[in-house]
Scaffold this motif. Structure first.
Motif, PDB file in Angstrom:
ATOM      1  N   ALA A   8      -0.075   2.203  -4.581  1.00 20.66           N
ATOM      2  CA  ALA A   8       0.539   2.597  -3.643  1.00 20.66           C
ATOM      3  C   ALA A   8       2.103   2.611  -3.717  1.00 20.66           C
ATOM      4  N   GLN A   9       2.482   1.274  -4.297  1.00 16.81           N
ATOM      5  CA  GLN A   9       3.764   1.258  -4.406  1.00 16.81           C
ATOM      6  C   GLN A   9       4.508   2.132  -5.588  1.00 16.81           C
ATOM      7  N   ASN A  11       3.228   5.325  -5.990  1.00 15.81           N
ATOM      8  CA  ASN A  11       3.267   6.529  -5.431  1.00 15.81           C
ATOM      9  C   ASN A  11       4.312   6.677  -4.158  1.00 15.81           C
ATOM     10  N   SER A  12       4.587   5.342  -3.410  1.00 17.11           N
ATOM     11  CA  SER A  12       5.542   5.576  -2.556  1.00 17.11           C
ATOM     12  C   SER A  12       6.909   5.993  -3.078  1.00 17.11           C
ATOM     13  N   GLN A  15       7.035   9.464  -4.058  1.00 18.79           N
ATOM     14  CA  GLN A  15       7.303  10.547  -2.880  1.00 18.79           C
ATOM     15  C   GLN A  15       8.761  10.226  -2.525  1.00 18.79           C
ATOM     16  N   LEU A  16       9.232   9.217  -2.606  1.00 19.05           N
ATOM     17  CA  LEU A  16      10.717   9.154  -2.108  1.00 19.05           C
ATOM     18  C   LEU A  16      11.790   9.862  -3.254  1.00 19.05           C
ATOM     19  N   VAL A 145      12.439   6.870   4.176  1.00 20.35           N
ATOM     20  CA  VAL A 145      11.318   6.094   3.896  1.00 20.35           C
ATOM     21  C   VAL A 145      10.661   5.323   4.964  1.00 20.35           C
ATOM     22  N   ASP A 146       9.450   4.982   5.070  1.00 22.54           N
ATOM     23  CA  ASP A 146       8.856   4.408   6.451  1.00 22.54           C
ATOM     24  C   ASP A 146       9.229   2.923   6.460  1.00 22.54           C
ATOM     25  N   ASN A 148       7.788   0.449   6.013  1.00 22.30           N
ATOM     26  CA  ASN A 148       7.234  -0.531   5.113  1.00 22.30           C
ATOM     27  C   ASN A 148       7.651  -0.503   3.579  1.00 22.30           C
ATOM     28  N   PHE A 149       8.464   0.449   3.311  1.00 20.96           N
ATOM     29  CA  PHE A 149       8.952   0.872   1.905  1.00 20.96           C
ATOM     30  C   PHE A 149       9.673  -0.452   1.532  1.00 20.96           C
TER      31      PHE A 149
END
Length: 165
Positions: A8-9, A11-12, A15-16, A145-146, A148-149
């Motif tokens: 998940a990290q 991938n985030s 995405q950034l 970013v959201d 939770n980033f």
């Protein structure tokens, strides 16, 4: 599963990177000792890659890992590396050696660990660098970013628990 948080990290971060220009990606941030989002991304990629590469040799040497400085300026190359790593981290657990530097002189010593323990380490290490990347985004006044980033999953759950009380 043990790989979900690291995946998940990664991938985030990927995405950034898709939202940044190359200039933003390589912009030196004064409050981060003139490092860039690219330099933090490179560091994340290199440590996870070091773990995956060390798996076959049963030995991890984070200190003498190979460094690829082009990852700091080429966000497409970095995204490709993140995707490749995400698809290669799902391996069986086993014992590994980590090479560490002795604090006195150049003598090296070994510490024993497991692959899963190193996945956990790399997850926490990645979160730490994502938090630093968040500082870079704030300095550049980019809201990409959201909330939770760069925040550990345990912290997110803890905050949700407090809000639900």
């Amino acid at each position: 599963m043990i790989f979900l948080q690291l995946s998940a990290q990664l991938n985030s971060l990927s995405q950034l990177l898709s939202k940044l220009t190359n200039e933003q990606y390589s912009n030196k941030i004064e409050h981060l000792a003139n490092s860039s989002i690219g330099s933090h991304t490179r560091h994340i990629v290199e440590l996870v890659k070091c773990l995956v590469d060390g798996y076959q040799k049963n030995e991890i040497d984070y200190i003498n890992r190979s460094r690829n400085l082009s990852l700091e300026t080429d966000k497409i190359q970095a995204q490709n590396a993140l995707m490749q790593l995400d698809s290669s981290i799902r391996l069986a657990d086993k014992q590994l050696r980590v090479i560490v530097e002795e604090s006195v002189g150049n003598e090296k010593q070994e510490v024993f660990t497991t692959f899963y323990r190193e996945i956990i380490y790399n997850t926490e290490h990645t979160i730490h660098h994502l938090a630093l990347i968040r500082v870079a985004l704030i300095e550049m006044k980019l809201d990409l970013v959201d909330a939770n980033f760069g925040i550990a999953n345990s912290t997110i759950k803890y905050k949700q628990g407090i809000q639900n009380e």
